[in-house]
Write a protein that holds these residues in place. Structure first.
Motif, PDB file in Angstrom:
ATOM      1  N   LYS A 508       0.828  -1.203   0.000  1.00 40.04           N
ATOM      2  CA  LYS A 508       0.000   0.000   0.000  1.00 40.04           C
ATOM      3  C   LYS A 508       0.865   1.257   0.000  1.00 40.04           C
ATOM      4  N   GLU A 509       1.903   1.296   0.867  1.00 37.95           N
ATOM      5  CA  GLU A 509       2.768   2.479   0.948  1.00 37.95           C
ATOM      6  C   GLU A 509       3.503   2.708  -0.374  1.00 37.95           C
ATOM      7  N   GLU A 510       4.013   1.616  -0.955  1.00 34.51           N
ATOM      8  CA  GLU A 510       4.736   1.768  -2.223  1.00 34.51           C
ATOM      9  C   GLU A 510       3.782   2.175  -3.353  1.00 34.51           C
ATOM     10  N   SER A 511       2.566   1.685  -3.305  1.00 32.78           N
ATOM     11  CA  SER A 511       1.563   2.085  -4.301  1.00 32.78           C
ATOM     12  C   SER A 511       1.237   3.570  -4.158  1.00 32.78           C
ATOM     13  N   LEU A 512       1.123   4.012  -2.864  1.00 26.35           N
ATOM     14  CA  LEU A 512       0.868   5.432  -2.621  1.00 26.35           C
ATOM     15  C   LEU A 512       2.029   6.283  -3.119  1.00 26.35           C
ATOM     16  N   ARG A 513       3.247   5.806  -2.840  1.00 24.67           N
ATOM     17  CA  ARG A 513       4.436   6.516  -3.329  1.00 24.67           C
ATOM     18  C   ARG A 513       4.437   6.593  -4.852  1.00 24.67           C
ATOM     19  N   LEU A 514       4.113   5.475  -5.486  1.00 24.11           N
ATOM     20  CA  LEU A 514       4.058   5.429  -6.957  1.00 24.11           C
ATOM     21  C   LEU A 514       2.951   6.338  -7.474  1.00 24.11           C
ATOM     22  N   SER A 515       1.812   6.346  -6.779  1.00 26.95           N
ATOM     23  CA  SER A 515       0.694   7.191  -7.183  1.00 26.95           C
ATOM     24  C   SER A 515       1.063   8.671  -7.103  1.00 26.95           C
ATOM     25  N   ASN A 516       1.756   9.052  -6.005  1.00 18.43           N
ATOM     26  CA  ASN A 516       2.178  10.451  -5.852  1.00 18.43           C
ATOM     27  C   ASN A 516       3.146  10.867  -6.962  1.00 18.43           C
ATOM     28  N   LEU A 517       4.058   9.955  -7.289  1.00 23.37           N
ATOM     29  CA  LEU A 517       5.023  10.258  -8.347  1.00 23.37           C
ATOM     30  C   LEU A 517       4.309  10.459  -9.681  1.00 23.37           C
ATOM     31  N   ILE A 518       3.401   9.558  -9.984  1.00 22.59           N
ATOM     32  CA  ILE A 518       2.662   9.676 -11.253  1.00 22.59           C
ATOM     33  C   ILE A 518       1.809  10.936 -11.255  1.00 22.59           C
ATOM     34  N   GLU A 519       1.223  11.265 -10.091  1.00 21.84           N
ATOM     35  CA  GLU A 519       0.415  12.481 -10.002  1.00 21.84           C
ATOM     36  C   GLU A 519       1.270  13.725 -10.257  1.00 21.84           C
ATOM     37  N   ASP A 520       2.504  13.713  -9.710  1.00 22.78           N
ATOM     38  CA  ASP A 520       3.421  14.835  -9.978  1.00 22.78           C
ATOM     39  C   ASP A 520       3.701  14.964 -11.472  1.00 22.78           C
ATOM     40  N   LEU A 521       3.963  13.846 -12.138  1.00 23.53           N
ATOM     41  CA  LEU A 521       4.252  13.878 -13.574  1.00 23.53           C
ATOM     42  C   LEU A 521       3.059  14.394 -14.364  1.00 23.53           C
ATOM     43  N   LEU A 522       1.852  13.925 -13.977  1.00 24.90           N
ATOM     44  CA  LEU A 522       0.648  14.383 -14.678  1.00 24.90           C
ATOM     45  C   LEU A 522       0.398  15.861 -14.419  1.00 24.90           C
ATOM     46  N   THR A 523       0.667  16.291 -13.186  1.00 19.40           N
ATOM     47  CA  THR A 523       0.449  17.700 -12.838  1.00 19.40           C
ATOM     48  C   THR A 523       1.369  18.613 -13.636  1.00 19.40           C
ATOM     49  N   ILE A 524       2.662  18.294 -13.680  1.00 19.04           N
ATOM     50  CA  ILE A 524       3.607  19.142 -14.420  1.00 19.04           C
ATOM     51  C   ILE A 524       3.293  19.143 -15.900  1.00 19.04           C
ATOM     52  N   SER A 525       2.761  17.995 -16.384  1.00 23.59           N
ATOM     53  CA  SER A 525       2.376  17.929 -17.794  1.00 23.59           C
ATOM     54  C   SER A 525       1.183  18.838 -18.063  1.00 23.59           C
ATOM     55  N   ARG A 526       0.205  18.803 -17.136  1.00 20.90           N
ATOM     56  CA  ARG A 526      -0.966  19.675 -17.321  1.00 20.90           C
ATOM     57  C   ARG A 526      -0.583  21.145 -17.224  1.00 20.90           C
ATOM     58  N   ILE A 527       0.320  21.465 -16.322  1.00 16.81           N
ATOM     59  CA  ILE A 527       0.769  22.859 -16.168  1.00 16.81           C
ATOM     60  C   ILE A 527       1.462  23.334 -17.436  1.00 16.81           C
ATOM     61  N   ASP A 528       2.376  22.519 -17.967  1.00 22.83           N
ATOM     62  CA  ASP A 528       3.111  22.913 -19.184  1.00 22.83           C
ATOM     63  C   ASP A 528       2.187  23.081 -20.371  1.00 22.83           C
ATOM     64  N   SER A 529       1.133  22.275 -20.447  1.00 22.38           N
ATOM     65  CA  SER A 529       0.219  22.355 -21.592  1.00 22.38           C
ATOM     66  C   SER A 529      -0.893  23.375 -21.378  1.00 22.38           C
ATOM     67  N   GLY A 530      -0.976  23.942 -20.162  1.00 26.43           N
ATOM     68  CA  GLY A 530      -2.004  24.947 -19.878  1.00 26.43           C
ATOM     69  C   GLY A 530      -3.389  24.358 -19.735  1.00 26.43           C
ATOM     70  N   LYS A 531      -3.486  23.079 -19.424  1.00 27.15           N
ATOM     71  CA  LYS A 531      -4.788  22.418 -19.342  1.00 27.15           C
ATOM     72  C   LYS A 531      -5.236  22.170 -17.896  1.00 27.15           C
ATOM     73  N   THR A 532      -4.588  22.809 -16.940  1.00 26.43           N
ATOM     74  CA  THR A 532      -4.945  22.595 -15.541  1.00 26.43           C
ATOM     75  C   THR A 532      -6.232  23.345 -15.202  1.00 26.43           C
ATOM     76  N   ASN A 533      -7.173  22.677 -14.574  1.00 25.39           N
ATOM     77  CA  ASN A 533      -8.429  23.294 -14.128  1.00 25.39           C
ATOM     78  C   ASN A 533      -8.451  23.318 -12.601  1.00 25.39           C
ATOM     79  N   TYR A 534      -8.846  24.448 -12.050  1.00 23.44           N
ATOM     80  CA  TYR A 534      -8.877  24.616 -10.603  1.00 23.44           C
ATOM     81  C   TYR A 534     -10.315  24.840 -10.135  1.00 23.44           C
ATOM     82  N   ASN A 535     -10.693  24.117  -9.051  1.00 19.78           N
ATOM     83  CA  ASN A 535     -12.015  24.277  -8.438  1.00 19.78           C
ATOM     84  C   ASN A 535     -11.845  25.140  -7.188  1.00 19.78           C
ATOM     85  N   THR A 536     -11.874  26.461  -7.421  1.00 16.27           N
ATOM     86  CA  THR A 536     -11.626  27.398  -6.328  1.00 16.27           C
ATOM     87  C   THR A 536     -12.841  27.467  -5.402  1.00 16.27           C
TER      88      THR A 536
END
Length: 688
Positions: A508-536
């Motif tokens: 579970k911990e390693e899956s969470l670690r892997l999930s966080n890493l993948i989330e970081d990669l997806l986040t930076i990709s969305r930021i670079d492409s300008g496709k990030t949506n925020y629910n303020t």
């Protein structure tokens, strides 16, 4: 030419002398009479061949003729021939005066009377003497008539020469008026002299297919036609143009004189009421460029004849060369203006350097970008800009071997002492003996380019490190998940519940670690492409802080790190995306725990300010070097001491900065190497 033509009709010989009695013209009859050539007379004084005493007598007599402005008849004088014989001559003539009344010389006729003189000396029969005198008298009267015609023609020619002299002076010295006004004034002079009704200039197009009237003078009462005579095809007057292409003038005394092949010309000229026409070709290096024209519409031509055409052609040449010179001058001025503007506005620095003493001969105003002015550098040694003498010597040596250099890089000093990297393009100039004398050079500031190149090199290195780190970060949890899950599958019947729970927890911990890493990669990709949506939304940041602390508690316990929080009494809300704040805090806490040694502590403090809410994440970790604080928020960047000791991707802080900046927040850091770090978040406060 005129004297020669008339002399062929006379037995006597015709001559012209200047005010100093030097021959300027003599007919063939004269040279034959004295058994000489033209070269023996032209430029020579008439007094040189007279007998002793004759020059004084003749000079004294002629002085009276000039003073009285009268002609002289049958002036007797003797001359010695080449063979030593003496001949007797009778001369008649008149003095010449210029338009301003100045004395120019004499013109006259001379008859060899040696035979008559000898006949007189041996004369026996008076009737023979009488007949000889009558013959001589008739010849003299005929010579006087011919001389009068010649004098009239010379006066017309002198008047035309005077007109051309004034025209030449006007064209060479146009005073304050422009060239067009001067040309039209000269056309006025020529038109009035010729008794013409129009005097004009046509120029051909560059391809020679059409012609346009560029300048025109019209006599009083004559309508101008310049505006109507534009872009006319040259093919409408083929006979006329054929003459001009052969550099021949076209002189039409009367339209009835036109040859049959000039049918087009007659059709064109008759409707315009033109009775006579003179057109003179204007050329440059035997290439036809246009023509000078004169029209007579009220009467046929009478004031000029064929013998005036060469002089009028000279007038056309004067006009053409004046206009051509003005065009060339304007072209030069335009080029000077263009190059001056280029010189004054060029961004590169232009330099001319004297090789003998390395002095700056010329430098462009763009040197001000380096803090200098042209004035303070002209004549000064180039070492002011390039103080490394060894670099200069190497540069000169390379230039001497190749004569030109491209993209030669040097460090150039600014006036404030700072350095700029410049790229030099240089050429060696040699004197007539082939010795190097000057360097022509342009210097382009490539400091920004070099910095960008360094940035790109660093960026490539960071990306390579990132790929390597991500590969490692992905493999590590995957291997753990695969290893423990495989062990559970194969040995499930032999494992107790406690072991199963331990393996499942690790997965579970390693899956969470892997999930966080993948989330970081997806986040930076969305930021670079300008496709990030925020629910303020408006929410209490304590909720997100507490959730983040709960997630990171086990990791803190494993390293025996105290994980603390500090909240103010007053409860305030932030306006932000809840998920983004969760990701920001999780990343900051993960970093804090990662870089803090066992038995340390990490504290999260919440502080309310007027318009913002601050969250501090403080740790007692290894700290950050001062030189790296500005770089840690760049993508892929990891501190030098972390690259091989602590795993990571270099994305966490870059993601935090982008998430905060996009929603009106900010992040800053205070750190001391070996004493820990404090990251401060500033979030927009809710207005409710």
């Amino acid at each position: 030419m005129l004297c020669h033509a008339v002399s062929e009709l006379l037995y006597d010989w015709i001559w012209e002398v200047d005010a100093e009695f030097r021959f300027t013209s003599i007919s063939d009859t004269g040279t034959e009479s004295l058994d000489s050539t033209h070269a023996d007379f032209i430029g020579q004084s008439a007094m040189e061949v007279m007998l002793h005493g004759e020059p004084e007598r003749i000079t004294s007599y002629m002085a009276g003729i000039v003073a009285a402005r009268q002609s002289f008849l049958n002036l007797e004088h003797r001359k010695r021939c080449k063979d030593g014989s003496i001949k007797v001559f009778l001369s008649s003539g008149m003095p010449k005066f210029g338009p301003d009344g100045s004395f120019l010389g004499y013109i006259g006729v001379t008859r060899d009377s040696t035979a008559e003189k000898r006949a007189d000396e041996v004369l026996v029969h008076p009737e023979e003497l009488f007949r000889s005198l009558k013959t001589s008298n008739r010849q003299l009267r005929a010579s006087e008539q011919q001389l009068q015609v010649l004098n009239t023609s010379l006066l017309v020619r002198q008047k035309l020469q005077h007109v051309l002299s004034k025209a030449s002076l006007a064209l060479m010295n146009p005073d304050s008026e422009d060239i067009d006004e001067t040309v039209e004034r000269v056309l006025d002079m020529l038109g009035v002299f010729a008794g013409a009704d129009r005097c004009y200039i046509f120029f051909f197009s560059d391809d020679g297919c059409s012609m346009s009237c560029t300048h025109e003078w019209c006599a009083e009462g004559i309508d101008e036609q310049k505006l109507l005579l534009q872009d006319i095809s040259v093919d409408i007057v083929p006979w006329w143009m054929e003459h001009h292409r052969n550099m021949e003038p076209v002189f039409i005394r009367s339209l009835s004189d036109l040859p049959p092949e000039a049918v087009n010309e007659k059709v064109i000229l008759e409707p315009q009421g033109i009775r006579s026409l003179l057109a003179l070709p204007m050329a440059d290096r035997q290439q036809l460029k246009g023509f000078l024209g004169l029209d007579w519409v009220r009467n046929e031509v009478s004031a000029i004849c064929e013998e005036h055409i060469p002089l009028l052609q000279l007038g056309g040449d004067l006009l053409f060369h004046a206009l051509h010179r003005e065009l060339a001058n304007q072209t030069i001025k335009d080029r000077e203006t263009k190059y001056r503007l280029m010189f004054e506005n060029m961004q590169d620095v232009y330099l001319e350097i004297n090789i003998a003493d390395s002095a700056i001969l010329e430098i462009s105003p763009s040197i001000q970008e380096y803090g200098y002015t042209r004035k303070e550098l002209l004549g000064r040694p180039v070492a002011l800009l390039y103080s490394d003498l060894m670099q200069i010597k190497r540069l000169y040596k390379a230039l001497a071997q190749q004569d030109t250099l491209q993209d030669y890089e040097l460090e150039m000093h600014k006036k404030d002492g700072s350095l700029s990297t410049v790229s030099l393009a240089m050429a060696l100039q040699r004197d007539q003996e082939g010795k190097p004398c000057k360097i022509i050079c342009t210097a382009r500031d490539i400091s920004a380019r070099k910095q960008y190149e360094r940035y790109m090199e660093e960026n490539v290195r960071l990306k390579n490190d990132f790929i390597s780190n991500v590969s490692h970060e992905l493999r590590t949890p995957l291997f753990s998940i695969l290893g423990f899950s495989n062990h559970l599958v194969k040995h499930n019947d032999r494992l107790d519940n406690a072991t199963r729970y331990e393996f499942a927890s690790i997965i579970k911990e390693e899956s969470l670690r892997l999930s966080n890493l993948i989330e970081d990669l997806l986040t930076i990709s969305r930021i670079d492409s300008g496709k990030t949506n925020y629910n303020t939304e408006d929410f209490d940041p304590r909720e997100v802080i507490s959730a983040s602390l709960k997630i990171m508690q086990k990791q803190a316990d494993d390293k025996r790190i105290r994980l603390e929080h500090n909240y103010p009494k007053e409860r305030r809300f932030v306006r932000f995306d809840r998920g983004s704040l969760q990701q920001v805090l999780t990343n900051l806490l993960s970093n804090a725990l990662k870089f803090t040694a066992s038995d340390g502590h990490v504290q999260v403090r919440l502080e309310n300010a007027e318009d913002v809410i601050r969250i501090d994440v403080e740790d007692t970790g290894i700290g950050i070097q001062a030189s790296e604080i500005e770089k840690i928020f760049e993508k892929f960047y990891r501190g030098k001491q972390l690259r091989t000791t602590i795993p990571g991707t270099g994305l966490g802080l870059a993601i935090i900065k982008e998430l905060l900046f996009a929603q009106g927040g900010a992040i800053s850091v205070k750190s001391e190497l070996g004493c820990g770090s404090t990251f401060t978040l500033e979030l927009p406060a809710s207005q409710h």
